[in-house]
Design an enzyme around this catalytic site. Structure first.
Site, PDB file in Angstrom:
ATOM      1  N   HIS A 290       0.871  -1.182   0.000  1.00  0.00           N
ATOM      2  CA  HIS A 290       0.000   0.000   0.000  1.00  0.00           C
ATOM      3  C   HIS A 290       0.910   1.235   0.000  1.00  0.00           C
ATOM      4  O   HIS A 290       2.023   1.184   0.538  1.00  0.00           O
ATOM      5  CB  HIS A 290      -0.826  -0.059   1.289  1.00  0.00           C
ATOM      6  CG  HIS A 290      -1.910   0.952   1.409  1.00  0.00           C
ATOM      7  ND1 HIS A 290      -1.685   2.254   1.797  1.00  0.00           N
ATOM      8  CD2 HIS A 290      -3.250   0.845   1.227  1.00  0.00           C
ATOM      9  CE1 HIS A 290      -2.842   2.897   1.850  1.00  0.00           C
ATOM     10  NE2 HIS A 290      -3.804   2.081   1.506  1.00  0.00           N
TER      11      HIS A 290
ATOM     12  N   ASP B   5       2.917  -4.664   8.030  1.00  0.00           N
ATOM     13  CA  ASP B   5       1.697  -3.858   7.925  1.00  0.00           C
ATOM     14  C   ASP B   5       0.524  -4.828   8.026  1.00  0.00           C
ATOM     15  O   ASP B   5       0.233  -5.562   7.075  1.00  0.00           O
ATOM     16  CB  ASP B   5       1.733  -3.118   6.585  1.00  0.00           C
ATOM     17  CG  ASP B   5       0.380  -2.556   6.178  1.00  0.00           C
ATOM     18  OD1 ASP B   5      -0.615  -2.751   6.908  1.00  0.00           O
ATOM     19  OD2 ASP B   5       0.330  -1.926   5.108  1.00  0.00           O
TER      20      ASP B   5
ATOM     21  N   GLN C 172      -4.673  -5.369   6.826  1.00  0.00           N
ATOM     22  CA  GLN C 172      -5.672  -6.274   6.238  1.00  0.00           C
ATOM     23  C   GLN C 172      -5.744  -7.621   6.933  1.00  0.00           C
ATOM     24  O   GLN C 172      -6.547  -8.459   6.542  1.00  0.00           O
ATOM     25  CB  GLN C 172      -5.371  -6.491   4.747  1.00  0.00           C
ATOM     26  CG  GLN C 172      -5.565  -5.269   3.892  1.00  0.00           C
ATOM     27  CD  GLN C 172      -7.013  -4.803   3.834  1.00  0.00           C
ATOM     28  OE1 GLN C 172      -7.951  -5.581   4.015  1.00  0.00           O
ATOM     29  NE2 GLN C 172      -7.205  -3.529   3.587  1.00  0.00           N
TER      30      GLN C 172
ATOM     31  N   LYS D  65     -10.373  -1.353  10.429  1.00  0.00           N
ATOM     32  CA  LYS D  65     -10.465  -2.598   9.649  1.00  0.00           C
ATOM     33  C   LYS D  65     -10.755  -3.780  10.575  1.00  0.00           C
ATOM     34  O   LYS D  65     -10.739  -4.928  10.167  1.00  0.00           O
ATOM     35  CB  LYS D  65      -9.163  -2.847   8.890  1.00  0.00           C
ATOM     36  CG  LYS D  65      -8.623  -1.599   8.200  1.00  0.00           C
ATOM     37  CD  LYS D  65      -8.466  -1.751   6.726  1.00  0.00           C
ATOM     38  CE  LYS D  65      -7.713  -0.555   6.172  1.00  0.00           C
ATOM     39  NZ  LYS D  65      -7.978  -0.288   4.781  1.00  0.00           N
TER      40      LYS D  65
ATOM     41  N   CYS E 293      -4.722   2.317  -3.753  1.00  0.00           N
ATOM     42  CA  CYS E 293      -3.492   2.848  -3.132  1.00  0.00           C
ATOM     43  C   CYS E 293      -2.311   1.920  -3.351  1.00  0.00           C
ATOM     44  O   CYS E 293      -1.435   1.791  -2.487  1.00  0.00           O
ATOM     45  CB  CYS E 293      -3.669   3.123  -1.641  1.00  0.00           C
ATOM     46  SG  CYS E 293      -4.899   4.373  -1.274  1.00  0.00           S
TER      47      CYS E 293
END
Ligand code: PMP
Length: 409
Positions: A124, A201, A204, A227, A365
């Site tokens: 991202h 990261d 998700q 999220k 993104c």
């Protein structure tokens, strides 16, 4: 799925009863943000109704209550990530701020000319641009790790890039554009063997399963509450304690100091050293409520339910003439990214919206990844635990309609 009652879960999410363009909402934009259960909405409202005050400084009862809720929420996040201590949980606005914190605090002080930061081609923008900003200032280099045609990180290419110039490897746990579940434990182990730090990261990942930062073996882990069925504007950075101890503050202001004088200022201990200004207290309360909510759900069964929805979607969608899935990772977390020949992704998105179906279209993104696949963007349907077979059927019917209007005959 056994152990998972989707109807019961759906009933907890009031927004799923919305009617959009005359149709019951089909919400398939969960990778952008998840919806919030009643328990989270109520926790935030109750915090403002009964407990609202500023944290960490008041002598009065409400301030004590607000502080207790806020710090209990930090403990809850520590438990959710299996962190050895809550001192290692730094509140941020979300993943983006967490990565920027590491890039500026750690990167600006540890990277030098000739050093390299590896990021995957799946990243991202928020896991690319902060590194570029810092690299440019210190003369370091941001080098992409190639991906395969299936949109998986190419581990051989990664191995080939790993040398003594690499000081940090930053990868996502799950790709927001393609759904790829990356082998982050293995990537972290390989990076560590070469003496590089690792940042994962997790934006998700948290929506699909509970994370164990200790078994992943990473140095930093970041996620966004929104999220994870919690509000926007709250998230966390987890870091290895000795690293966080060694890093200078990122933002300056109240809360993060020990003493301030014009002769010089000293800083607060962890985690407060990194938390300047009045935090998002209600957001933390909402995030804690989301984690509590999830503790009553069999998340393994929920993830199996999502997998079954994705499999059913793929089977039906790939029958549609001119529909092409982009990236076919072996392990995917509820994301279906595709294009329909002859049809711009945003036209597909608008046609679906007319039928009450929410999907994302565009570059997600991830412009470098889209350029790699030579696409301006894709249509992305992303599943959460509250989606059901009816959502799949509605999506497929919507896509067939789009195909019949714009697609090849
Ligand atoms: N990384 C990934 C993989 C994401 O999906 C997102 C959100 N789309 C982000 C980072 C950024 O998260 P936020 O905007 O909440 O900071």
């Amino acid at each position: 799925e056994p152990g998972f009652d989707v109807a019961k879960v759906r009933a907890d999410f009031p927004i799923l009863r919305e009617v959009i363009n005359g149709q019951p909402l089909v919400y398939l934009d969960n990778a952008a943000t998840t919806q919030k259960p009643e328990a989270v909405i109520e926790a935030i409202a109750n915090y403002y109704r009964h407990d609202n005050a500023n944290v960490h400084r008041g002598v009065h009862t409400l301030s004590d209550r607000a502080t207790r809720h806020f710090e209990d929420a930090r403990e809850k996040v520590a438990g959710f990530l299996n962190s050895p201590s809550s001192r290692q949980i730094i509140w941020t606005r979300g993943t983006t701020e967490a990565i920027n914190l590491v890039a500026y605090s750690w990167g600006m002080n540890n990277l030098k000319a000739g050093d390299r930061v590896l990021v995957s081609w799946l990243e991202h923008h928020s896991d690319i641009v902060p590194w570029q900003l810092v690299a440019e200032r210190v003369g370091a280099e941001v080098v992409p790790i190639p991906v395969t045609a299936d949109a998986e990180i190419d581990l051989d290419a990664f191995e080939a890039l790993l040398d003594e110039r690499v000081k940090l490897v930053a990868v996502n746990h799950v790709s927001n554009a393609m759904g790829t579940i990356n082998p982050v434990a293995e990537i972290c182990a390989r990076a560590k063997a070469m003496g590089a730090l690792t940042l994962v990261d997790g934006a998700q990942a948290v929506g699909h399963w509970d994370v164990d930062v200790q078994s992943l073996g990473c140095d930093f882990y970041c996620f966004s509450g929104h999220k994870l069925f919690a509000p926007t504007g709250i998230g966390a950075l987890w870091g290895r304690e000795e690293l966080l101890e060694s890093m200078p503050p990122f933002l300056g202001g109240g809360e993060m100091i020990e003493t301030v004088s014009f002769a010089g200022t000293t800083f607060n201990t962890l985690p407060f050293k990194f938390e300047a200004g009045t935090p998002n207290i209600a957001g933390a309360v909402g995030l804690a409520a989301a984690i509590d909510y999830l503790s009553n759900i069999d998340r393994v069964a929920a993830a199996a339910h999502e997998d079954a929805l994705l499999t059913a979607t793929l089977e039906a969608a790939l029958e549609i003439p001119g529909l092409r899935r982009i990236g076919a990772p072996k392990h995917s977390a509820g994301i279906f990214s595709f294009i329909l020949d002859g049809c711009h992704p945003s036209d597909v998105g608008m046609l679906l919206d007319e039928q009450g179906i929410a999907v994302r279209t565009g570059h997600h993104c991830t412009q470098p990844l889209m350029a790699h696949f030579e696409l301006p963007g894709t249509v992305r349907a992303s599943f959460s635990m509250y989606n059901n077979r009816d959502d799949v059927d509605r999506l497929i019917a919507g896509l067939k309609k789009a195909q019949s209007l714009f697609g090849p005959r």
